[in-house]
Motif scaffolding. Sequence first.
Motif, mmCIF file in Angstrom:
data_model
loop_
_atom_site.group_PDB
_atom_site.id
_atom_site.type_symbol
_atom_site.label_atom_id
_atom_site.label_comp_id
_atom_site.label_asym_id
_atom_site.label_seq_id
_atom_site.Cartn_x
_atom_site.Cartn_y
_atom_site.Cartn_z
ATOM 1 N N ALA A 291 1.596 -7.911 7.131
ATOM 2 C CA ALA A 291 1.369 -7.594 5.586
ATOM 3 C C ALA A 291 2.577 -6.837 5.092
ATOM 4 O O ALA A 291 2.886 -5.627 5.494
ATOM 5 N N ASP A 292 3.300 -7.544 4.382
ATOM 6 C CA ASP A 292 4.512 -7.029 3.691
ATOM 7 C C ASP A 292 4.885 -7.458 2.093
ATOM 8 O O ASP A 292 4.930 -8.932 2.272
ATOM 9 N N ASP A 293 5.076 -6.850 1.211
ATOM 10 C CA ASP A 293 5.300 -7.458 0.015
ATOM 11 C C ASP A 293 6.803 -8.086 -0.180
ATOM 12 O O ASP A 293 6.940 -8.789 -1.252
ATOM 13 N N GLU A 294 7.647 -8.171 0.947
ATOM 14 C CA GLU A 294 8.837 -8.782 0.971
ATOM 15 C C GLU A 294 8.676 -9.951 1.770
ATOM 16 O O GLU A 294 8.572 -10.025 2.835
ATOM 17 N N GLU A 295 8.992 -11.205 0.923
ATOM 18 C CA GLU A 295 8.812 -12.513 1.697
ATOM 19 C C GLU A 295 9.965 -12.639 2.797
ATOM 20 O O GLU A 295 9.336 -13.060 4.130
ATOM 21 N N PHE A 296 10.956 -12.099 2.542
ATOM 22 C CA PHE A 296 12.117 -12.437 3.652
ATOM 23 C C PHE A 296 11.666 -11.470 4.934
ATOM 24 O O PHE A 296 12.107 -11.832 5.961
ATOM 25 N N ILE A 297 11.176 -10.413 4.694
ATOM 26 C CA ILE A 297 10.449 -9.548 5.933
ATOM 27 C C ILE A 297 9.455 -10.339 6.740
ATOM 28 O O ILE A 297 9.489 -10.351 7.991
ATOM 29 N N ASP A 338 3.362 -2.981 6.236
ATOM 30 C CA ASP A 338 4.171 -2.196 5.465
ATOM 31 C C ASP A 338 3.713 -0.905 4.948
ATOM 32 O O ASP A 338 2.599 -0.758 4.342
ATOM 33 N N LEU A 339 4.428 0.224 4.914
ATOM 34 C CA LEU A 339 3.719 1.436 4.200
ATOM 35 C C LEU A 339 3.388 1.468 3.020
ATOM 36 O O LEU A 339 2.481 1.968 2.541
ATOM 37 N N THR A 340 4.283 0.770 2.092
ATOM 38 C CA THR A 340 4.213 0.667 0.720
ATOM 39 C C THR A 340 4.087 -0.791 0.069
ATOM 40 O O THR A 340 5.153 -1.381 0.183
ATOM 41 N N MET A 341 2.982 -1.104 -0.348
ATOM 42 C CA MET A 341 2.644 -2.274 -0.811
ATOM 43 C C MET A 341 1.823 -2.407 -2.217
ATOM 44 O O MET A 341 0.948 -1.360 -2.180
ATOM 45 N N PRO A 342 1.711 -3.494 -2.822
ATOM 46 C CA PRO A 342 0.830 -3.510 -3.961
ATOM 47 C C PRO A 342 -0.776 -3.133 -3.196
ATOM 48 O O PRO A 342 -0.724 -4.021 -2.279
ATOM 49 N N GLY A 343 -1.503 -2.629 -4.026
ATOM 50 C CA GLY A 343 -3.217 -2.670 -3.768
ATOM 51 C C GLY A 343 -3.257 -1.360 -3.341
ATOM 52 O O GLY A 343 -2.644 -0.247 -3.349
ATOM 53 N N LEU A 363 0.842 -1.640 13.838
ATOM 54 C CA LEU A 363 2.066 -1.208 13.878
ATOM 55 C C LEU A 363 2.814 -1.051 12.456
ATOM 56 O O LEU A 363 2.668 -1.985 11.627
ATOM 57 N N LEU A 364 2.987 0.099 11.964
ATOM 58 C CA LEU A 364 3.068 0.581 10.760
ATOM 59 C C LEU A 364 4.726 0.375 10.674
ATOM 60 O O LEU A 364 5.677 0.895 11.505
ATOM 61 N N ILE A 365 5.198 -0.270 9.776
ATOM 62 C CA ILE A 365 6.742 -0.357 9.399
ATOM 63 C C ILE A 365 7.326 0.019 8.221
ATOM 64 O O ILE A 365 6.392 -0.255 6.960
ATOM 65 N N SER A 366 8.515 0.576 7.896
ATOM 66 C CA SER A 366 8.938 1.186 6.662
ATOM 67 C C SER A 366 10.183 1.514 6.603
ATOM 68 O O SER A 366 10.757 1.769 7.762
ATOM 69 N N THR A 367 10.927 1.221 5.461
ATOM 70 C CA THR A 367 12.268 1.975 5.230
ATOM 71 C C THR A 367 12.209 3.237 4.356
ATOM 72 O O THR A 367 13.255 3.894 4.293
ATOM 73 N N PHE A 368 11.201 3.361 3.716
ATOM 74 C CA PHE A 368 10.924 4.581 2.992
ATOM 75 C C PHE A 368 10.763 5.736 3.495
ATOM 76 O O PHE A 368 9.662 6.155 4.424
ATOM 77 N N ALA A 369 11.654 6.893 3.693
ATOM 78 C CA ALA A 369 11.626 7.908 4.443
ATOM 79 C C ALA A 369 10.582 9.007 4.006
ATOM 80 O O ALA A 369 11.021 10.190 3.586
ATOM 81 N N GLU A 370 9.369 8.760 4.069
ATOM 82 C CA GLU A 370 8.259 9.727 3.917
ATOM 83 C C GLU A 370 7.867 10.352 5.156
ATOM 84 O O GLU A 370 6.778 10.046 5.714
ATOM 85 N N ASP A 371 8.666 11.126 5.815
ATOM 86 C CA ASP A 371 8.306 11.553 7.209
ATOM 87 C C ASP A 371 6.987 12.263 7.563
ATOM 88 O O ASP A 371 6.256 12.034 8.451
ATOM 89 N N ALA A 372 6.692 13.095 6.558
ATOM 90 C CA ALA A 372 5.464 14.051 6.610
ATOM 91 C C ALA A 372 4.412 13.044 6.563
ATOM 92 O O ALA A 372 3.264 13.286 7.202
ATOM 93 N N ARG A 373 4.454 11.991 5.636
ATOM 94 C CA ARG A 373 3.189 11.100 5.293
ATOM 95 C C ARG A 373 2.979 10.136 6.923
ATOM 96 O O ARG A 373 1.891 10.028 7.123
ATOM 97 N N ILE A 374 4.181 9.635 7.261
ATOM 98 C CA ILE A 374 4.282 8.884 8.358
ATOM 99 C C ILE A 374 3.654 9.567 9.541
ATOM 100 O O ILE A 374 2.765 9.073 10.202
#
Length: 407
Positions: A291-297, A338-343, A363-374
């Motif tokens: 589940a990721d909003d980027e098709e290439f991922i 993915d950590l941040t997706m539509p919906g 397995l949570l994957i992300s590039t967005f560095a919200e370390d406290a949330r992660i």
Amino acid sequence: TDNRKRVVGVVRNTQEFHEAQEELAEARRLEAVGTMAGGIAHEFNNHLTPVRGFIELALDHLDSDNPATDGLRTALDRVDYCIELVSQVLTYGRKSVLSRKVVELPKILPSIVRVAMSMSHKRSTKVVLEEQWPAGLPAVSIDQTQFQQAMVHLIRNALQAMPNGGHLTVHAEKAVVKAEECVGKRNANPGSYVCVSIIDTGIGINPDNLRHIFEPFFTTHGFAKARGMGLPIVQGIVEQHGGWIDVASEVGKGTSVKMFFPIEKKDKSHEATDSVLPVSPAAPIGHMLVADDEEFIRDIIRRVFEAESWKVAEASETTTALKIIKDPTNSIDILVLDLTMPGPTSEEIIDQAMAIQPNLKILLISTFAEDARIQQIIEMKRVEFMAKPFTPKEILTKVDEMMTRRP
């Protein structure tokens, strides 16, 4: 009656006020840098993930004597450089994701110092090294990779400051810092710390340059010899761990750099583990939902796992992911989310998915560095995390570990 005119004056020391203003301005600047860094990481690393992945897949299918191999390896090296540069920006902005472990520094410092010295072998042979740390030093909670990065950089700086040889001291001790000792020191707070010092007898830093050493990309070596962001990165690493860095220098007499790390309050410690990834037993073939909003991922993950005979479903938004999980004809073994997706938010998806399939691995994957949330999701939701960009081998190894691990 005394009719003489008088002037009443009030004298007030405004030093503390101005220092507070400067600290607030610095905090706001770092917040802006951190926000920018998070955005850069999210966009940049998202695109670097498939670039890196497809290069590695191509190399796996090419013979070593193929003319394209050298070019692809060069491209892969440049991708890794870009990843490291983004990581440095995140560290400077205090937005990198820490992977902390409670360690006793005397158990890892000797090997780190040896690595740092070996990286500058020609200079280190001219230097007398002295290592000092008590056996009963309190444990600290650190990200070992970042700590090693800081140590290697500071030792390399010290060796560069002693081209004709000298004396290098690497020292660690417990330090109880009082409130009055924190005045004028950025990010310093009273408390108990482990202080790690790197002291050299080199050329020193003149006062004008000393004021600028923590500015990004400031260098006295010329841009051709500059490496990353140097001391600002070290400062970011230490401050993100809740400590601070103190530098004192005198021209012709050397430089002392002290890093303060808060002492771990929990009554537990363990030895540093080997940095080599353990070899996991072959994992069973399963059914994955990406589940990721980027098709290439989604595309690179699907290709990697379909090559290993996995069945892979895809979802570009969380609502679609939930429909697939709720479908009784689907038996999903692992959800790559993915950590941040539509919906709905990732937290909501995780709760609902686990309610439907209690044994589902996530397995949570992300590039967005919200370390406290992660960190909060990892602790509360029983999920695991992998930062983008990752290589095909890295995500295969991670999923294998998750699939073979007992509940």
